[in-house]
Design an enzyme around this catalytic site. Sequence first.
Site, short mmCIF file in Angstrom:
data_model
loop_
_atom_site.label_atom_id
_atom_site.label_comp_id
_atom_site.label_asym_id
_atom_site.label_seq_id
_atom_site.Cartn_x
_atom_site.Cartn_y
_atom_site.Cartn_z
CG HIS A 1 2.83 0.54 -5.39
ND1 HIS A 1 3.07 1.62 -4.59
CD2 HIS A 1 3.45 -0.50 -4.78
CE1 HIS A 1 3.79 1.27 -3.55
NE2 HIS A 1 4.04 -0.02 -3.64
CE LYS B 1 13.09 1.21 -4.49
NZ LYS B 1 12.20 0.79 -3.43
N GLY C 1 0.79 -1.22 0.00
CA GLY C 1 0.00 0.00 0.00
C GLY C 1 0.82 1.26 0.00
CG MET D 1 8.49 7.02 -7.82
SD MET D 1 6.84 7.20 -8.49
CE MET D 1 7.09 8.67 -9.46
P1 AMP Z 1 5.85 -2.64 -1.80
O1 AMP Z 1 4.51 -2.01 -1.59
O2 AMP Z 1 7.00 -1.74 -1.50
O3 AMP Z 1 5.96 -4.01 -1.17
O4 AMP Z 1 5.97 -2.89 -3.36
C1 AMP Z 1 5.00 -3.66 -4.06
C2 AMP Z 1 5.51 -3.93 -5.45
O5 AMP Z 1 5.75 -2.70 -6.13
C3 AMP Z 1 6.85 -4.69 -5.46
O6 AMP Z 1 6.82 -5.67 -6.49
C4 AMP Z 1 7.85 -3.60 -5.75
O7 AMP Z 1 9.02 -4.05 -6.40
C5 AMP Z 1 7.04 -2.70 -6.68
N1 AMP Z 1 7.61 -1.35 -6.70
C6 AMP Z 1 7.89 -0.58 -5.62
N2 AMP Z 1 8.49 0.58 -6.01
C7 AMP Z 1 8.58 0.52 -7.37
C8 AMP Z 1 9.11 1.40 -8.36
N3 AMP Z 1 9.65 2.57 -8.04
N4 AMP Z 1 9.05 1.02 -9.65
C9 AMP Z 1 8.51 -0.19 -9.99
N5 AMP Z 1 7.99 -1.06 -9.10
C10 AMP Z 1 8.02 -0.71 -7.81
#
Ligand code: AMP
Length: 281
Positions: free
Chosen positions: A37, A149, A31, A184
């Site tokens: 995301h 990322k 989230g 990000m």
């Molecule tokens: P998180 O909410 O941080 O667990 O991220 C959820 C998903 O979004 C994971 O697969 C992350 O690798 C992806 N994600 C987070 N930040 C980025 C970004 N800047 N660019 C691309 N994907 C991202």
Amino acid sequence: MEIFHDIQKLRQSLDTKRLEGKNIGFVPTMGYLHQGHLSLIKSSAKENDVTVLSIYVNPTQFAPNEDLDNYPRDLENDTKIAEEAGADIIFIPNNKMMYIDNHVTYVNVHELTDNLCGLSRPTHFQGVTTIVTKLFNIVQPKRAYFGQKDAQQAIIIKRMVKDLNIPVDIVVCPIIREHDGLAMSSRNTYLNQQERSEATILNESLQKAKLLIEAGERDSKVIKNTIESMINSKPSANIDYISIVSQETLKDITTIKGSILIAIAVKMGNTRLIDNIQMEV
Ligand code: AMP
């Protein structure tokens, strides 16, 4: 768009959609959604009939000294922008549901978890692979979307589904960056003004490394020293690791050759940020 908090109700809804022949795409997140995301949600919406987004701050991937309690949350905004990006279903479970009393089963991927973030966060990936397996079993998607990322996470999940014969295609999407190059992250919100302006050094140092390699440098040590001195020039920065590894094994390499990953983790003040770059040499 529908929101589910209950595993059984989500399952019933998805069973019906599968019976209708619909493909399910799945985007697991914690989230506090940003454009990174949303890019995963958009890719899923393009390639599948139904896109399921999960929002769950998974306690087992946080160590006791980490930011579980302070992790940023904004469900109202998340649901609004997720729908605009093309999510059809949002699954928002709670801890009691995801970890029933006396939960004793965990999924461990060996070797790939020994280096990089696995060194400074030794229990992190067990938490990730366990929750992702549980979510895959609940959602049973055809495709699941992860961000480059978290490069190590994507490689571990790919290996996990291969080793455990989990019938899901893992799609890895590019890193989405701010205008000044900072990758990000929900955690960027923790940065004060100075830390935020100095945080661009992560991407800048990776870009410099890429240029050096493109110019013919093959010694990992030289590349790592360059990244190190650039990052250390910023007063808020404290390096956790700078690693150059094989994308296949995630083991350190001394000579740059083949499919490589340059991955870094840096604390800006109290906030730990990660970034990486992939190269074929
Ligand atoms: P998180 O909410 O941080 O667990 O991220 C959820 C998903 O979004 C994971 O697969 C992350 O690798 C992806 N994600 C987070 N930040 C980025 C970004 N800047 N660019 C691309 N994907 C991202």
